[in-house]
Scaffold this motif. Sequence first.
Motif, PDB file in Angstrom:
ATOM      1  N   ILE A 106       0.845  -1.198   0.000  1.00  0.00           N
ATOM      2  CA  ILE A 106       0.000   0.000   0.000  1.00  0.00           C
ATOM      3  C   ILE A 106       0.877   1.245   0.000  1.00  0.00           C
ATOM      4  O   ILE A 106       0.610   2.224  -0.703  1.00  0.00           O
ATOM      5  CB  ILE A 106      -0.917   0.010   1.240  1.00  0.00           C
ATOM      6  N   SER A 107       1.956   1.179   0.764  1.00  0.00           N
ATOM      7  CA  SER A 107       2.870   2.314   0.797  1.00  0.00           C
ATOM      8  C   SER A 107       3.427   2.572  -0.608  1.00  0.00           C
ATOM      9  O   SER A 107       3.546   3.720  -1.042  1.00  0.00           O
ATOM     10  CB  SER A 107       3.996   2.012   1.779  1.00  0.00           C
ATOM     11  N   GLY A 110       0.816   4.128  -2.722  1.00  0.00           N
ATOM     12  CA  GLY A 110       0.736   5.540  -2.347  1.00  0.00           C
ATOM     13  C   GLY A 110       1.867   6.328  -2.978  1.00  0.00           C
ATOM     14  O   GLY A 110       1.672   7.423  -3.520  1.00  0.00           O
ATOM     15  N   ILE A 113       1.179   6.897  -6.653  1.00  0.00           N
ATOM     16  CA  ILE A 113       0.215   7.981  -6.865  1.00  0.00           C
ATOM     17  C   ILE A 113       0.886   9.324  -6.590  1.00  0.00           C
ATOM     18  O   ILE A 113       0.731  10.282  -7.346  1.00  0.00           O
ATOM     19  CB  ILE A 113      -1.008   7.788  -5.943  1.00  0.00           C
ATOM     20  N   PHE A 114       1.666   9.365  -5.524  1.00  0.00           N
ATOM     21  CA  PHE A 114       2.340  10.607  -5.168  1.00  0.00           C
ATOM     22  C   PHE A 114       3.285  11.062  -6.280  1.00  0.00           C
ATOM     23  O   PHE A 114       3.256  12.213  -6.701  1.00  0.00           O
ATOM     24  CB  PHE A 114       3.124  10.414  -3.862  1.00  0.00           C
ATOM     25  N   ASN A 117       1.517  12.360  -9.436  1.00  0.00           N
ATOM     26  CA  ASN A 117       0.865  13.644  -9.208  1.00  0.00           C
ATOM     27  C   ASN A 117       1.857  14.749  -8.899  1.00  0.00           C
ATOM     28  O   ASN A 117       1.610  15.908  -9.214  1.00  0.00           O
ATOM     29  CB  ASN A 117      -0.169  13.527  -8.092  1.00  0.00           C
TER      30      ASN A 117
ATOM     31  N   ILE B 370      -6.634   2.914 -10.060  1.00  0.00           N
ATOM     32  CA  ILE B 370      -6.640   3.761  -8.864  1.00  0.00           C
ATOM     33  C   ILE B 370      -7.822   3.413  -7.950  1.00  0.00           C
ATOM     34  O   ILE B 370      -7.706   3.440  -6.723  1.00  0.00           O
ATOM     35  CB  ILE B 370      -6.725   5.250  -9.275  1.00  0.00           C
ATOM     36  N   ALA B 373      -6.980   0.367  -6.069  1.00  0.00           N
ATOM     37  CA  ALA B 373      -5.968   0.700  -5.068  1.00  0.00           C
ATOM     38  C   ALA B 373      -6.614   1.430  -3.898  1.00  0.00           C
ATOM     39  O   ALA B 373      -6.280   1.177  -2.740  1.00  0.00           O
ATOM     40  CB  ALA B 373      -4.874   1.554  -5.697  1.00  0.00           C
ATOM     41  N   SER B 377      -6.669   0.066  -0.179  1.00  0.00           N
ATOM     42  CA  SER B 377      -6.033   0.793   0.916  1.00  0.00           C
ATOM     43  C   SER B 377      -7.025   1.044   2.039  1.00  0.00           C
ATOM     44  O   SER B 377      -6.637   1.085   3.203  1.00  0.00           O
ATOM     45  CB  SER B 377      -5.400   2.088   0.414  1.00  0.00           C
ATOM     46  N   TYR B 423      -4.119  19.078  -5.941  1.00  0.00           N
ATOM     47  CA  TYR B 423      -3.286  18.472  -4.913  1.00  0.00           C
ATOM     48  C   TYR B 423      -3.974  17.299  -4.234  1.00  0.00           C
ATOM     49  O   TYR B 423      -3.422  16.672  -3.361  1.00  0.00           O
ATOM     50  CB  TYR B 423      -2.895  19.525  -3.873  1.00  0.00           C
ATOM     51  N   MET B 425      -4.954  14.185  -5.277  1.00  0.00           N
ATOM     52  CA  MET B 425      -4.352  12.864  -5.392  1.00  0.00           C
ATOM     53  C   MET B 425      -2.930  12.857  -4.842  1.00  0.00           C
ATOM     54  O   MET B 425      -2.465  11.854  -4.317  1.00  0.00           O
ATOM     55  CB  MET B 425      -4.354  12.387  -6.840  1.00  0.00           C
ATOM     56  N   LEU B 426      -2.248  13.999  -4.980  1.00  0.00           N
ATOM     57  CA  LEU B 426      -0.894  14.099  -4.427  1.00  0.00           C
ATOM     58  C   LEU B 426      -0.932  13.812  -2.929  1.00  0.00           C
ATOM     59  O   LEU B 426      -0.184  12.985  -2.405  1.00  0.00           O
ATOM     60  CB  LEU B 426      -0.367  15.509  -4.688  1.00  0.00           C
ATOM     61  N   PHE B 428      -3.362  12.412  -1.332  1.00  0.00           N
ATOM     62  CA  PHE B 428      -3.900  11.072  -1.106  1.00  0.00           C
ATOM     63  C   PHE B 428      -2.760  10.053  -1.085  1.00  0.00           C
ATOM     64  O   PHE B 428      -2.658   9.208  -0.187  1.00  0.00           O
ATOM     65  CB  PHE B 428      -4.905  10.734  -2.205  1.00  0.00           C
ATOM     66  N   GLY B 429      -1.880  10.146  -2.091  1.00  0.00           N
ATOM     67  CA  GLY B 429      -0.735   9.234  -2.151  1.00  0.00           C
ATOM     68  C   GLY B 429       0.152   9.369  -0.932  1.00  0.00           C
ATOM     69  O   GLY B 429       0.549   8.380  -0.309  1.00  0.00           O
ATOM     70  N   LEU B 430       0.422  10.625  -0.582  1.00  0.00           N
ATOM     71  CA  LEU B 430       1.279  10.877   0.571  1.00  0.00           C
ATOM     72  C   LEU B 430       0.642  10.309   1.839  1.00  0.00           C
ATOM     73  O   LEU B 430       1.314   9.700   2.676  1.00  0.00           O
ATOM     74  CB  LEU B 430       1.479  12.387   0.703  1.00  0.00           C
ATOM     75  N   LEU B 432      -1.383   7.806   2.104  1.00  0.00           N
ATOM     76  CA  LEU B 432      -1.270   6.345   2.141  1.00  0.00           C
ATOM     77  C   LEU B 432       0.064   5.934   2.763  1.00  0.00           C
ATOM     78  O   LEU B 432       0.126   5.068   3.633  1.00  0.00           O
ATOM     79  CB  LEU B 432      -1.368   5.761   0.736  1.00  0.00           C
ATOM     80  N   VAL B 433       1.143   6.588   2.294  1.00  0.00           N
ATOM     81  CA  VAL B 433       2.475   6.237   2.795  1.00  0.00           C
ATOM     82  C   VAL B 433       2.555   6.522   4.295  1.00  0.00           C
ATOM     83  O   VAL B 433       2.963   5.658   5.096  1.00  0.00           O
ATOM     84  CB  VAL B 433       3.556   7.034   2.048  1.00  0.00           C
ATOM     85  N   MET B 436       0.465   4.198   6.522  1.00  0.00           N
ATOM     86  CA  MET B 436       1.028   2.857   6.629  1.00  0.00           C
ATOM     87  C   MET B 436       2.197   2.847   7.596  1.00  0.00           C
ATOM     88  O   MET B 436       2.384   1.894   8.356  1.00  0.00           O
ATOM     89  CB  MET B 436       1.488   2.354   5.254  1.00  0.00           C
TER      90      MET B 436
END
Lengths: 305, 469, 302
Positions: A106-107, A110, A113-114, A117, B370, B373, B377, B423, B425-426, B428-430, B432-433, B436
Motif C-alpha cells: 500500500i505504501s 501511495g 500515486i504521489f 501527481n 486507482i 488501489a 487501501s 493536490y 491525489m498528491l 492522497f498518495g502521501l 497512504l504512505v 502505513m
Amino acid sequence: MEYFVQQLINGITLGSIYGLIAIGYTMVFGIIGMVNFAHGDVFMVSAFIALITFLILTAWLGISSIVLALAIVLIVAMLFTSLVNWVIERVAYRPLRGSFRLAPLISAIGMSIFLSNFVQVTQGPRNKSIPPMVSGEFVLANHNNFPVTLSYKQLIIWGLTAVLLLAFWYLVAKTPLGRAQRACEQDQKMAALLGIDVDRTISMTFIIAAALAAVAGTMYLMYYGVVTFSDGFVPGVKAFTAAVLGGIGSLPGAVVGGLIIGLIETLWSAYFSIDYKDVAAFSILAITLIFLPQGLFGRPDVEKV
Amino acid sequence: MAVLANSASEGGRAEKPILSREPNRFAAALREAAFTGLVSFGLFLPLIGFETVTNIRDELILRTRWPLLAAFVFIAAGGRFFYSFALAPWLARRAQKPVKPAAAWRGHFKKWFVPFAIGFVIAYPVIVILVTGWGGALKWIDNFGIQILIYMMLGWGLNIVVGLAGLLDLGYVAFYAVGAYSYALLAKNFGLSFWVLLPLAGILSSFWGILLGFPVLRLRGDYLAIVTLAFGEIIRLIIINWTALTNGYAGIISIPRPSFFGIPFNANDNGFAARFGLEFSPLYRVIFLYYIILALGLLTCFVTVRLRRLPVGRAWEALREDQIACRSLGINTTNTKLTAFAMGAMFAGFAGSFFAAREAFISPESFTFIESATVLSIVVLGGMGSQIGVAIAAIVMIGGTEILRQLNFLKEIFGATFDPTQYRMLLFGLALVLIMIWRPRGLIATREPSVFLKKRKAISVDLVQEGRG
Amino acid sequence: MAREGSPVLRVEHLTMRFGGLVAVDDLSFEVQSGAITALIGPNGAGKTTVFNCITGFYKPTEGRIALRRGAPAVWSALEGLTDSGKRGLVRPDGALFLLERMPDYLVAQQARVARTFQNIRLFSGMTVLENLLVAQHNPLMLASGYTLLGILGFPSYASAERAALDKARSWLDRFGLIDRADDPAGELPYGAQRRLEVARAMCTDPVLLCLDEPAAGLNPRESAELNEILLRICDECDISILLIEHDMSVVMNISDHIVVLDYGVKIAGGAPDEVRNDAKVIAAYLGVADEEVAQVEASVGL
Ligand SMILES: Nc1ncnc2c1ncn2[C@@H]1O[C@H](COP(=O)(O)OP(=O)(O)OP(=O)(O)O)[C@@H](O)[C@H]1O
Ligand SMILES: [Mg+2]
C-alpha cells in the motif's frame, strides 16, 4: 516476411525497455519480497529528469555533439533517479520492513500515486515533446520496395541494453555486493549475523534498480520523443507483467519476459488489432501463469507439508 | 503489557546518552539537518528547480524556480532539525512513561459506538439540512454521504476477499465495472427497473467473479495479485474498445435513474415533488439515493458479520491462517476461495449498479486501477478483517480527499491560479504512505473471535496471518 | 495391549520419487484397526513422505493405499474397486477408499483420515475453540444449508452449532485445554499447541489418525501425558493411530506394531520387542553397516 522482420526489430526494442524496468521489479522482489509498485513511476520520473537535463544541455549550454549530450543525459538521469529511489526506500519502505506484507504494498501504491501527481503538479499535465535526438537508420534489406530498417535509435537501445545487462550480470554474479544480495535474498537475519550490512545491501538494490530504470527512461524519451506524468503506469504494469512472466526473482527471466511482452505487443498490433494489444499482453500473462504458475524461469514454489 | 514495558526500557537505554549531553544533541541535529538539506536539494533540483513549459512557438523551454527550490530544501532541513532535536527525544520520553490502563469509558464507548454510529448515519441527511440549510445540503449529502458510503460498501465487499480469506485482489474494480455496465446496458436497452437490475447486476458480477476466479485461484500470493490486476485491466480495455456495446471512452449517458416506487424524481407533474405537493428540488432524489446506498452498505456489513459466524466465514479465516491445515481438515479450499471471490464480486456489482444509477453516466475513466488501489487501501488501513475499521478508513480517506475539493478559500491565500483539487491525489498518495508507516496493521489492530466459551477476548493482530493467496 | 483387529489401512508397494530421489521405495505395511502403529526411522528416511502420500498431499509415483471403514468384509471388494478406476465405494456395511486416487481434502472428508504436522500448523490468529470448529466444517456446512439457511438464521443450524461446541468442549476437556478455549492458538505454549493439533484432528471424527512426531519438543512429563491420552482415545473412540516418532520410549511404550524405514525402504516390521532387537534397525539408527554393528555396540557398551 519483411514486414515481420521489421516488427521483430521494433518488438525487441520495446522489449529491451520493458526488460530493463522489469529487472528493477524482480530485484526488489527478490531481496525484500515486495512488489515495488512505484517503480513504473520512478521510470517516468527518470524520463523527466532526462528531459530536463537534455534541455539544459542543448538549449542553455549549447552542446551540439549528440553523443556527448546523450552520454551526459544518461549519467545525470541515472544519478538523480538513484537518489530518488534511495530516498523512497528510506522513507516509505524501510520503516515497514519485516512487518505485514500488505503494508509496504500500500505504501508503494501511495508512492506511485504521489510521484505521478508530483510530476503533474510541478511540471504540468501536458505532453512534453522534444525534437528527435537521434535520427537516421540502416536499411537492412529492401525487397519489393518494403525497406526493413534498423534505426540508430534502436541500435543504441539494443547496444546499451546488452552492455548494461553484461555489467549488471557481472555485478550480481561476481562482486561482493552481488553475493551480499543473494545472501539477503535467502535469509536476511542470517546474513546480518554473518556481518552483511543488510540495510546497505537493500539500499544498493534500490539504487541499481533505479539506475536501470533511468536508462530505460532515457531511451524511452529518445525513442518516442515525448513523455507525460502518467507514462509510468502502463509501462510499469507491463514491465511487472514481464517480471512475473519470466518468473519473479529471476534476472534472466525479467529480460526474457520483457522481450516476450514487447514482441507480443508489437506483433499483435501489426497483425491483429492495435486496440487490443494490451489485452493480448495481459491475457498471455494470465494464461502463462495458469499453466506455469512460477513463470518461465522462476523456482517452483514447492509446498512443503 | 510486558512487551510494552520492555520496549520502553530499551528506548530509555538508547535515549540516555542524548539527554545527558545537550550540546552534542544540538550538533548532531544540525548535522542531520544539513544532510537532509543536501539530499533534498538533489531530490528536488530537477523537478522543482526547473519547469518545462511550452513557448509560443510550441517549443519546450526551461524556466527556473530557485526560490521555490530553496523553500523546499529549507523546509526539509528545518523539519529534520525539529525532529531530531525536539520531537524524537520527546517521543522517546513518552514511550518510557508507564502505560495507563484503559479507562472505564472505553468499554462503554465500544458498547455504544455501533448503535450510535448507525443512528447517526440514518439521521445524517436531516442533520445536514438542519445545519447547512436547504441550499448547502446537496453537497454534503451527495459528495460526502453517498461517496463515502459507496467506498465503504466496496471496502466491506473487498474485505471478505482480502481481509477474511487472505486473497490479494488488485482488480476488484473489474466487478464494480461489471455491475455498473450491466445496469446501464440492461436499463437502457431493455428498460428494466433499478430494483430488478440491482440483484441481477450482483449475480452477473459474482458470476464473473467465479469465471475469473476459477483458473486463477490456484495461484498464490503475488502471482494471484498480478493476475487479478491483469483481469481488471483487461475488462477495462474491453470496455474501452468494444465501442459497439459500451460506446468506448465516451461512455454511456442518460442511464435511467431509480424511481420512488414508480414515481420519478423530476420536475414534471407526475414527479416526486409534484405528487407529494412539494416544491421541486434535486435534493429529494439525493436523499433517496443516500438511503438506498445506506441500506445496501448496511446489508453488506450485516451479511459479512453474519457470514463470519457461519462455517464458510470461519473457513475463509482458516484459509488465511493456513491452507494446508484447512485441507487436512477436509475443507475444499478451491470452493471456499471461490465463494469468497464471488461474495466480494457480488457486493461490488451492487455498488456498481448503484453508481451507474446515481451518476446516470458511466465511462471507463471511473474504473481505473486507482479505484482498486483506493478500495484496497481502505481495507488495509481499516485493519484487515475489521468492519468498523473499514468504515472509519473510508470516512478518513474518501472524506479527506473530498474535503480537498472544497478548500476554495485557499485560493485567497495562494492566489487565484491555485487549484486545490490538483493536490488532491498528491496528498492522497502521501497520506497512504504516512498512514502505513504510522499504523502498518491498520487502525483496528485486533481481531474479534467469531465465537467464545466464557469470555470474548480480542486477539492481537500480530498473531493473525495475512494469507498468501 | 493386544488391540488387534483386521486392517483399516493397507499400504502396498508404495513408491514416491522426487526427480532422481527415491524417498519411499516399494513400501508395504498394514495398520490394524484399534491399534497404534508406529513408523520410525532416521532423519530423512521418508516417514513424512509416507504420511503425505496417505493423506493425499502427494500423489504417489506407484502403489496402492486402501482404507476401510465399517465391516472388515468390505476388503473383499478391493480388487474390484481397483479395476473399476473409482476412488471408493460405500456399502451399507462399510466403505472402502483408494487414497492415492483422492485429493487431500477428500481423504479427510470422505475417507476420514485426520493428521497432524511435523511443524505445527494451527490457525494461530483464531482462538482454540475456533480451531476446533473449523475442524467440524463439513458437518456444520451441511447443517447451515451451505450457508443459505445459516444466514437466514434457521434454528436447525443453531442446534448443530451448539452440538459442535459441545463436542469441542469435550475434546478440550480431555486434552486439558478447556481453560484456554478463548485464547488465540498462537499464544499457547508449545506443548499445548501440540495437544491442540491432536484435539483438532480428533474433532473431524477420524477413522485413522496420523500423528507426525506428536511428542517432538515436549518435556518428558508432557510426553507421558500425551501417551496416556493417545492410549485412551485409541481405546475409547474406535480409531486407529499411525504415528511417527523419534522418542523410543514413547514408541516402545504405546505402539502395538512398528514399521522401520531407512532411506525409504522398510527394513523391519513387527511388535516392539522384535524390532528392538533387530540388528538392521540398530545399524540404521547408529548409522553403520550391518557387519559393524557388534563392534559399535560393544564400543558404546550395549
Ligand atoms: N516435496 C519434496 N520435494 C523434493 N524432495 C522431497 C520432498 N519432500 C520430501 N523430500 C525428500 O524426501 C526425503 C524424505 O523426507 P521426509 O520428510 O519424508 O523424511 P522424514 O523421515 O520425515 O525425516 P524427519 O525425521 O527429519 O522428519 C528427504 O530426502 C527429503 O528431502
Ligand atoms: Mg518428517
